[in-house]
Scaffold this active site. Structure first.
Site, PDB file in Angstrom:
ATOM      1  N   HIS A  58      27.542   0.185 -59.048  1.00 58.19           N
ATOM      2  CA  HIS A  58      26.368   0.707 -58.242  1.00 58.19           C
ATOM      3  C   HIS A  58      26.386   1.944 -58.746  1.00 58.19           C
ATOM      4  O   HIS A  58      24.874   1.888 -58.759  1.00 58.19           O
ATOM      5  CB  HIS A  58      25.974   0.393 -56.752  1.00 58.19           C
ATOM      6  CG  HIS A  58      26.334  -1.208 -56.639  1.00 58.19           C
ATOM      7  ND1 HIS A  58      27.526  -1.580 -55.984  1.00 58.19           N
ATOM      8  CD2 HIS A  58      25.527  -2.251 -57.181  1.00 58.19           C
ATOM      9  CE1 HIS A  58      27.126  -2.920 -55.778  1.00 58.19           C
ATOM     10  NE2 HIS A  58      26.500  -3.682 -56.373  1.00 58.19           N
TER      11      HIS A  58
ATOM     12  N   ASP B 136      19.323   2.069 -54.079  1.00 56.06           N
ATOM     13  CA  ASP B 136      18.931   0.335 -54.903  1.00 56.06           C
ATOM     14  C   ASP B 136      18.901   0.152 -53.609  1.00 56.06           C
ATOM     15  O   ASP B 136      18.870  -0.133 -52.491  1.00 56.06           O
ATOM     16  CB  ASP B 136      20.859   0.330 -55.242  1.00 56.06           C
ATOM     17  CG  ASP B 136      21.845   0.677 -54.837  1.00 56.06           C
ATOM     18  OD1 ASP B 136      21.383   0.062 -53.043  1.00 56.06           O
ATOM     19  OD2 ASP B 136      22.466   1.424 -55.416  1.00 56.06           O
TER      20      ASP B 136
ATOM     21  N   GLN C 158      33.158  -1.230 -73.355  1.00 60.97           N
ATOM     22  CA  GLN C 158      31.635  -2.070 -74.196  1.00 60.97           C
ATOM     23  C   GLN C 158      31.012  -1.727 -74.777  1.00 60.97           C
ATOM     24  O   GLN C 158      29.921  -2.658 -75.741  1.00 60.97           O
ATOM     25  CB  GLN C 158      31.075  -2.686 -73.083  1.00 60.97           C
ATOM     26  CG  GLN C 158      30.258  -4.307 -73.161  1.00 60.97           C
ATOM     27  CD  GLN C 158      29.854  -4.752 -71.656  1.00 60.97           C
ATOM     28  OE1 GLN C 158      30.839  -5.432 -71.155  1.00 60.97           O
ATOM     29  NE2 GLN C 158      28.919  -4.953 -71.292  1.00 60.97           N
TER      30      GLN C 158
ATOM     31  N   HIS D 292      29.557 -13.143 -68.939  1.00 60.18           N
ATOM     32  CA  HIS D 292      29.087 -13.873 -67.584  1.00 60.18           C
ATOM     33  C   HIS D 292      27.370 -13.253 -67.227  1.00 60.18           C
ATOM     34  O   HIS D 292      27.404 -14.004 -65.848  1.00 60.18           O
ATOM     35  CB  HIS D 292      29.482 -13.330 -67.054  1.00 60.18           C
ATOM     36  CG  HIS D 292      29.682 -11.227 -66.018  1.00 60.18           C
ATOM     37  ND1 HIS D 292      28.985 -10.500 -67.433  1.00 60.18           N
ATOM     38  CD2 HIS D 292      29.104 -10.627 -65.286  1.00 60.18           C
ATOM     39  CE1 HIS D 292      29.481  -8.922 -66.536  1.00 60.18           C
ATOM     40  NE2 HIS D 292      29.443  -9.482 -65.400  1.00 60.18           N
TER      41      HIS D 292
ATOM     42  N   ALA E 264      26.818 -13.410 -58.455  1.00 68.93           N
ATOM     43  CA  ALA E 264      25.801 -12.497 -58.250  1.00 68.93           C
ATOM     44  C   ALA E 264      24.501 -13.389 -58.601  1.00 68.93           C
ATOM     45  O   ALA E 264      24.372 -14.920 -58.443  1.00 68.93           O
ATOM     46  CB  ALA E 264      25.753 -11.348 -58.407  1.00 68.93           C
TER      47      ALA E 264
END
Ligand code: UDP
Length: 472
Positions: free
Chosen positions: A20, A117, A352, A367, A390
């Site tokens: 987050h 958020d 990544q 994913h 999620a």
């Protein structure tokens, strides 16, 4: 427009966890670098949060962005072994409200706005107390946002569990949601995290606006619905600002990096990258099938491997092996030897963004975490969608059915094991076949549209300017 934003000062609340914090820092960096806004990130922490020193690895706009780690909160007296993630996150933010309030009061200059958020919507009264503007940042899609704000209506209209419904769930003006694809907190209406999710859906519309990590060209229909559909507007009557895609920048790779060296030797668009986000894990049976599927496909791959969900985490990659070539015990015997010329295994974590932006990468088995999806699309890389948790099932459906940059297994991976032949077929179709090339072309188009949106005068750039001019 930029000059009017120059003296703005924004506080952004990040709920606990690096997953987050990263999107919040990325937003903060963009506000600083492109709009000269001074940003204070207030990070809710727990005793288990990474130490401050780890934050040093985050690329932060040094002059204008400051990260303040709030004193850790303790929710151990409020949770049990079965307390779900969304509940835990909301409880942590709730417990942190006094320290959030103190941190804002202690700021030398009062911020002009508070951004939170979507797990931080409980901080709404703090913005009112300080009489400052308040915005929710949803680092996901417009579709997820629509489902979230409409869930309180579904809660009134639908009886029984969503997953047991025979018909799709209607979200006005948007793509309907298939019962098996609902977000995790909607899976069980008797769980506390469902109540937290419904509350979140009711609180979001009380803010001054919603920032999305999406852009107009990616989700035109849903963004229009959020702005103009009367039924949807009856629950969320605030401005929608798609300001994305925001993602971490590519860090320069060390010239001696083994990964880069290996990728440099591969043909363009020939390698499949396989990774399941920051925490995604597969069952032992699924790992075996995935290994066989990759091997049977005869395509090149980089796989970020983790021990299976029920395996012992200390079965570390380098330490054990059931074969003399060092293959971890949870992979088929001899896998490393047989795939030596085509594959590279990376234990636990890989850079990544750098991998996806390498020209050798031709596909991403993922994913479907939204950050990963944006990183893939903005690198022009098509996807094999393998949602785990999620809102990832929604993301997968969106990318396959609306955007056309992804393929997916015939079964839902969390419900059934995806077999090796199916995996072989998907990998070949993405890397070798025309179907994959079509999706790659589409991803490249989107990469350009993303750049247009973020550039000066682009839709996302203008959205951000609009928010700032309202605040300023
Ligand atoms: N990530 C990475 N290396 C890994 C796994 C993940 O750099 O081996 C990063 C990835 O680039 C992305 C984030 O972690 O920025 C994962 O976020 P996402 O929303 O995709 O999924 P989550 O982990 O939150 O489910």
């Amino acid at each position: 427009m930029e000059s009017s934003c120059r003296n703005l000062n924004v506080a952004i609340l990040a709920s606990p966890g690096m997953g987050h914090l990263i999107p919040v820092v990325v937003l903060g960096n963009r506000l600083a670098a492109h709009h000269s806004v001074r940003v204070t990130v207030l990070q809710v922490t727990t005793a288990a949060s990474p130490p401050e020193s780890e934050l040093l690895n985050l690329p932060v706009h040094k002059e204008l962005v400051q990260i303040i780690q709030l004193p850790p909160v303790d929710i151990s007296h409020l949770v049990g072994p079965s307390t779900q993630v969304v509940t835990q996150l909301c409880l942590m933010v709730r417990e942190a409200l006094p320290v959030i309030r103190s941190a804002i009061a202690a700021m030398g200059r009062r911020p002009d706005a508070l951004f939170v958020d979507h797990f931080g919507t409980d901080a709404l009264p703090i913005a009112a107390e300080f009489n400052i503007a308040k915005y929710v940042y949803i680092p996901s899609t417009a579709w997820f946002t629509a489902v979230t704000v409409y869930c309180p209506v579904l809660d009134q209209e639908i009886e029984g569990q969503y997953v047991d419904q025979l018909e799709d769930l209607i979200i006005p003006g948007c793509k309907p949601v298939r019962p098996e694809e609902v977000v995790d907190p909607m899976l069980d209406r008797n769980d506390q995290q469902y109540d937290e999710y419904v509350r979140m859906g009711k609180q979001i519309p009380l803010f001054d606006g919603i920032l999305l990590n999406s852009w107009e060209d990616l989700e035109p229909k849903t963004i229009l619905a959020l702005r103009e559909n009367e039924t949807l507007r009856s629950v969320v009557n605030i401005p929608i600002y798609p300001v994305g895609p925001m993602r971490r920048p590519v860090e320069p790779a060390s010239p001696t990096s083994k990964l880069k060296g290996w990728l440099d030797q591969q043909a363009n668009e020939s390698v499949l990258f396989v990774s399941f986000g920051s925490g995604g894990m597969l069952s032992a049976e699924q790992i075996t099938e995935l290994a066989w599927g990759l091997e049977l496909s005869r395509q090149r791959f980089i796989w970020v491997v983790r021990p299976p969900t029920r395996g012992r985490v200390d079965d570390a990659f380098f330490n054990i092996g059931n074969s003399s070539d060092g293959t971890p015990s949870y992979l088929p015997k001899g896998f490393l030897t047989r795939t030596r010329d085509v594959g590279l295994l990376v234990p636990q974590w890989a850079p990544q963004v750098e991998i996806l932006s390498h020209p050798a990468i031709g596909g991403f088995l993922s994913h479907c975490g939204w950050n990963s999806m944006l990183e893939s699309i903005t690198s022009g890389v098509p996807i094999i969608a393998w949602p785990l948790y999620a809102e990832q099932r929604l993301n997968a459906t969106f990318l396959v059915e609306e955007v056309g940059v992804a393929v997916r297994p015939r079964v839902v991976p969390t419900k059934q094991v995806v077999g090796r032949e199916e995996i072989e077929r998907l990998v070949r179709s993405l890397i070798e076949h025309e179907e994959g090339q079509g999706m790659r072309d589409k991803a490249k188009q989107l990469k350009l549209s993303a750049m247009d949106g973020l550039g000066h005068g682009g839709s996302s750039y203008k959205s951000m300017c609009e928010i700032l001019s309202r605040i300023g």
